[in-house]
Design a protein around this motif. Structure first.
Motif, short mmCIF file in Angstrom:
data_model
loop_
_atom_site.label_atom_id
_atom_site.label_comp_id
_atom_site.label_asym_id
_atom_site.label_seq_id
_atom_site.Cartn_x
_atom_site.Cartn_y
_atom_site.Cartn_z
N ASN A 173 -0.49 13.72 -6.20
CA ASN A 173 0.46 14.11 -7.24
C ASN A 173 1.93 13.99 -6.83
O ASN A 173 2.77 14.76 -7.28
CB ASN A 173 0.17 15.53 -7.74
CG ASN A 173 -1.20 15.64 -8.35
OD1 ASN A 173 -1.61 14.77 -9.11
ND2 ASN A 173 -1.93 16.67 -8.01
N ALA A 174 2.20 13.00 -5.98
CA ALA A 174 3.59 12.79 -5.55
C ALA A 174 4.28 11.70 -6.37
O ALA A 174 5.46 11.47 -6.20
CB ALA A 174 3.64 12.43 -4.07
N GLY A 175 3.52 11.01 -7.23
CA GLY A 175 4.11 9.97 -8.07
C GLY A 175 3.87 8.56 -7.58
O GLY A 175 4.53 7.62 -8.04
N LYS A 176 2.91 8.37 -6.68
CA LYS A 176 2.64 7.03 -6.14
C LYS A 176 2.24 6.06 -7.25
O LYS A 176 2.78 4.96 -7.34
CB LYS A 176 1.53 7.10 -5.08
CG LYS A 176 1.87 7.96 -3.87
CD LYS A 176 0.73 8.04 -2.89
CE LYS A 176 -0.53 8.65 -3.43
NZ LYS A 176 -0.48 10.08 -3.75
N THR A 177 1.32 6.48 -8.10
CA THR A 177 0.87 5.61 -9.20
C THR A 177 2.00 5.38 -10.19
O THR A 177 2.19 4.26 -10.67
CB THR A 177 -0.35 6.22 -9.90
OG1 THR A 177 -1.42 6.34 -8.94
CG2 THR A 177 -0.82 5.35 -11.05
N ASP A 178 2.77 6.40 -10.47
CA ASP A 178 3.91 6.26 -11.40
C ASP A 178 4.88 5.20 -10.92
O ASP A 178 5.38 4.39 -11.71
CB ASP A 178 4.65 7.59 -11.56
CG ASP A 178 3.83 8.63 -12.30
OD1 ASP A 178 2.89 8.25 -13.02
OD2 ASP A 178 4.14 9.82 -12.16
N ILE A 179 5.18 5.21 -9.63
CA ILE A 179 6.10 4.21 -9.07
C ILE A 179 5.52 2.81 -9.25
O ILE A 179 6.18 1.91 -9.75
CB ILE A 179 6.39 4.49 -7.59
CG1 ILE A 179 7.25 5.75 -7.45
CG2 ILE A 179 7.08 3.30 -6.94
CD1 ILE A 179 7.40 6.24 -6.02
N ALA A 180 4.27 2.65 -8.84
CA ALA A 180 3.64 1.32 -8.92
C ALA A 180 3.55 0.82 -10.36
O ALA A 180 3.77 -0.36 -10.62
CB ALA A 180 2.26 1.37 -8.28
N GLU A 181 3.24 1.71 -11.28
CA GLU A 181 3.11 1.30 -12.69
C GLU A 181 4.42 0.74 -13.24
O GLU A 181 4.40 -0.11 -14.14
CB GLU A 181 2.67 2.49 -13.55
CG GLU A 181 1.22 2.81 -13.42
CD GLU A 181 0.80 4.00 -14.26
OE1 GLU A 181 -0.33 3.98 -14.76
OE2 GLU A 181 1.61 4.95 -14.42
N GLN A 182 5.53 1.17 -12.72
CA GLN A 182 6.83 0.69 -13.21
C GLN A 182 7.02 -0.80 -12.94
O GLN A 182 7.77 -1.47 -13.64
CB GLN A 182 7.98 1.47 -12.54
CG GLN A 182 7.97 2.95 -12.81
CD GLN A 182 8.13 3.26 -14.29
OE1 GLN A 182 8.96 2.69 -14.98
NE2 GLN A 182 7.31 4.17 -14.77
N LEU A 228 0.86 -1.18 0.00
CA LEU A 228 0.00 0.00 0.00
C LEU A 228 0.90 1.23 0.00
O LEU A 228 1.73 1.40 0.89
CB LEU A 228 -0.90 0.01 1.24
CG LEU A 228 -1.72 1.27 1.48
CD1 LEU A 228 -2.72 1.48 0.35
CD2 LEU A 228 -2.43 1.19 2.82
N ILE A 229 0.75 2.05 -1.01
CA ILE A 229 1.53 3.28 -1.10
C ILE A 229 0.62 4.44 -0.73
O ILE A 229 -0.43 4.63 -1.35
CB ILE A 229 2.08 3.50 -2.53
CG1 ILE A 229 2.93 2.31 -2.98
CG2 ILE A 229 2.90 4.80 -2.58
CD1 ILE A 229 3.36 2.39 -4.43
N THR A 230 1.00 5.20 0.28
CA THR A 230 0.22 6.35 0.70
C THR A 230 1.06 7.60 0.60
O THR A 230 2.29 7.54 0.60
CB THR A 230 -0.30 6.20 2.14
OG1 THR A 230 0.82 6.12 3.03
CG2 THR A 230 -1.17 4.98 2.30
N GLY A 231 0.40 8.73 0.51
CA GLY A 231 1.11 10.00 0.45
C GLY A 231 0.23 11.07 -0.14
O GLY A 231 -0.93 10.85 -0.46
N ILE A 232 0.82 12.23 -0.29
CA ILE A 232 0.08 13.37 -0.80
C ILE A 232 -0.28 13.18 -2.28
O ILE A 232 0.36 12.38 -2.97
CB ILE A 232 0.87 14.68 -0.61
CG1 ILE A 232 2.20 14.62 -1.38
CG2 ILE A 232 1.09 14.97 0.86
CD1 ILE A 232 2.96 15.92 -1.40
#
Length: 100
Positions: free
Chosen positions: A33-42, A27-31
């Motif tokens: 537009n910090a790039g959480k989805t971008d990281i996971a998509e990689q 589970l990635i949490t944070g503010i």
């Protein structure tokens, strides 16, 4: 004109990969537009976004629908249907049992 940015590796990515291997889900949490989805998509092989109406409706019919796809699977905006979390947990537990 479409402009794409090259992926910039973040410090958290190695930790993310390690946690995903060990636990089967992260589970990635944070503010915003910090790039959480971008990281996971990689690192994910498939994805569903629950902030899309048709996907949220699919989840409401049966949470198992959200889990269909290559693993690791990104369930983006899962908070749109928090009840899906139990199905995710069961799926991870089942996959861990079959590994042993």
């Amino acid at each position: 004109m479409l402009v794409t940015m090259a992926h910039i590796k973040r410090l958290i990515e190695d930790k993310f990969q390690s946690l995903l291997r060990v636990f089967g889900g992260v589970l990635i949490t944070g503010i915003k537009n910090a790039g959480k989805t971008d990281i996971a998509e990689q690192y994910c092989k498939s994805m569903i976004a629950l902030n899309i109406k048709s996907n949220k409706e699919l989840s409401a019919i049966n949470h198992e629908n959200v889990l269909v796809g290559d693993k690791p699977r990104l369930i983006d905006e899962w908070q749109e249907d928090v009840t899906v979390w139990n199905s995710v947990k069961v799926e991870i537990d089942k996959s861990k049992q079959t590994e042993h």
